[in-house]
Design a protein around this motif. Structure first.
Motif, mmCIF file in Angstrom:
data_model
loop_
_atom_site.group_PDB
_atom_site.id
_atom_site.type_symbol
_atom_site.label_atom_id
_atom_site.label_comp_id
_atom_site.label_asym_id
_atom_site.label_seq_id
_atom_site.Cartn_x
_atom_site.Cartn_y
_atom_site.Cartn_z
ATOM 1 N N THR A 1 -18.296 -4.326 4.716
ATOM 2 C CA THR A 1 -17.310 -3.613 3.901
ATOM 3 C C THR A 1 -17.642 -2.130 3.840
ATOM 4 O O THR A 1 -16.751 -1.283 3.973
ATOM 5 C CB THR A 1 -17.251 -4.201 2.481
ATOM 6 N N ASP B 1 -6.703 -4.981 -3.736
ATOM 7 C CA ASP B 1 -7.955 -5.691 -3.860
ATOM 8 C C ASP B 1 -8.449 -6.023 -2.446
ATOM 9 O O ASP B 1 -7.649 -6.282 -1.548
ATOM 10 C CB ASP B 1 -7.723 -6.976 -4.665
ATOM 11 N N LEU B 2 -9.748 -6.012 -2.255
ATOM 12 C CA LEU B 2 -10.300 -6.353 -0.945
ATOM 13 C C LEU B 2 -10.340 -7.857 -0.704
ATOM 14 O O LEU B 2 -10.210 -8.308 0.424
ATOM 15 C CB LEU B 2 -11.711 -5.783 -0.793
ATOM 16 N N MET B 3 -10.521 -8.657 -1.768
ATOM 17 C CA MET B 3 -10.676 -10.102 -1.610
ATOM 18 C C MET B 3 -9.585 -10.842 -2.383
ATOM 19 O O MET B 3 -9.510 -10.719 -3.599
ATOM 20 C CB MET B 3 -12.047 -10.546 -2.130
ATOM 21 N N ASP C 1 -2.863 -7.288 -6.130
ATOM 22 C CA ASP C 1 -4.006 -7.978 -6.724
ATOM 23 C C ASP C 1 -3.551 -9.360 -7.160
ATOM 24 O O ASP C 1 -2.464 -9.505 -7.704
ATOM 25 C CB ASP C 1 -4.560 -7.196 -7.921
ATOM 26 N N ARG D 1 -8.354 -5.620 3.942
ATOM 27 C CA ARG D 1 -8.447 -5.179 5.344
ATOM 28 C C ARG D 1 -7.214 -5.629 6.127
ATOM 29 O O ARG D 1 -6.714 -4.900 6.982
ATOM 30 C CB ARG D 1 -9.709 -5.719 5.998
ATOM 31 N N THR E 1 -7.082 -10.421 2.973
ATOM 32 C CA THR E 1 -7.935 -9.371 2.421
ATOM 33 C C THR E 1 -7.216 -8.030 2.420
ATOM 34 O O THR E 1 -6.177 -7.853 3.065
ATOM 35 C CB THR E 1 -9.218 -9.222 3.263
ATOM 36 N N HIS F 1 -16.594 -7.366 -6.391
ATOM 37 C CA HIS F 1 -17.791 -7.898 -5.741
ATOM 38 C C HIS F 1 -18.660 -6.761 -5.207
ATOM 39 O O HIS F 1 -18.169 -5.676 -4.921
ATOM 40 C CB HIS F 1 -17.406 -8.808 -4.563
ATOM 41 N N THR G 1 -12.478 -3.777 -5.721
ATOM 42 C CA THR G 1 -13.219 -5.033 -5.583
ATOM 43 C C THR G 1 -14.043 -5.277 -6.828
ATOM 44 O O THR G 1 -14.499 -4.329 -7.476
ATOM 45 C CB THR G 1 -14.125 -5.052 -4.334
#
Length: 120
Positions: free
Chosen positions: A89, A51-53, A7, A60, A58, A83, A81
């Motif tokens: 997503t 964390d995704l972002m 993160d 991913r 990312t 968001h 996330t």
């Protein structure tokens, strides 16, 4: 179990480290995607919370790297996330079957997600 927490927000990273350490886990951290990918390649982790972002990639990207270098770890990734999850997503999570924790999160949400992922 050794958990890698990825993160870019220091306060979130510290919170997750504290929760996991209190749960008896060894915890390693990475603040960005390149650092996380380098650490995953060492093979020292049993589970990843990411964390995704983030600024340099990312969650991913981390998941795809895990599929390449440690495919057995792919089912032991928990995403976070702050968001709203968009359709892309949601579809990604459906395909992977991995957990998603929404920030801000509660301690029991983290513990439950880690326990479920550890069984995979």
């Amino acid at each position: 179990m050794t958990v890698l927490v990825v993160d870019d927000e220091p306060s979130v990273q510290e919170f997750l480290v504290d929760v996991l350490a209190l749960g008896g886990h060894s915890v390693d951290t990475a603040s960005d995607v390149p650092e996380a990918i380098r650490k995953i390649a060492t093979g020292a982790h049993d589970l990843v919370i990411t964390d995704l972002m983030m600024p340099q990639g990312t969650g991913r990207d981390i998941y795809e790297a895990i599929l390449q270098v440690r495919p057995h770890l792919a089912r032991r990734v928990v995403f976070t996330t702050g968001h709203q999850a968009n359709d892309e997503t949601i579809e990604f999570l459906r395909k992977t079957g991995n957990e998603l924790i929404l920030k801000p999160c509660k301690i029991d949400e983290i513990e439950n997600a880690v326990a479920r992922a550890a069984r995979n």
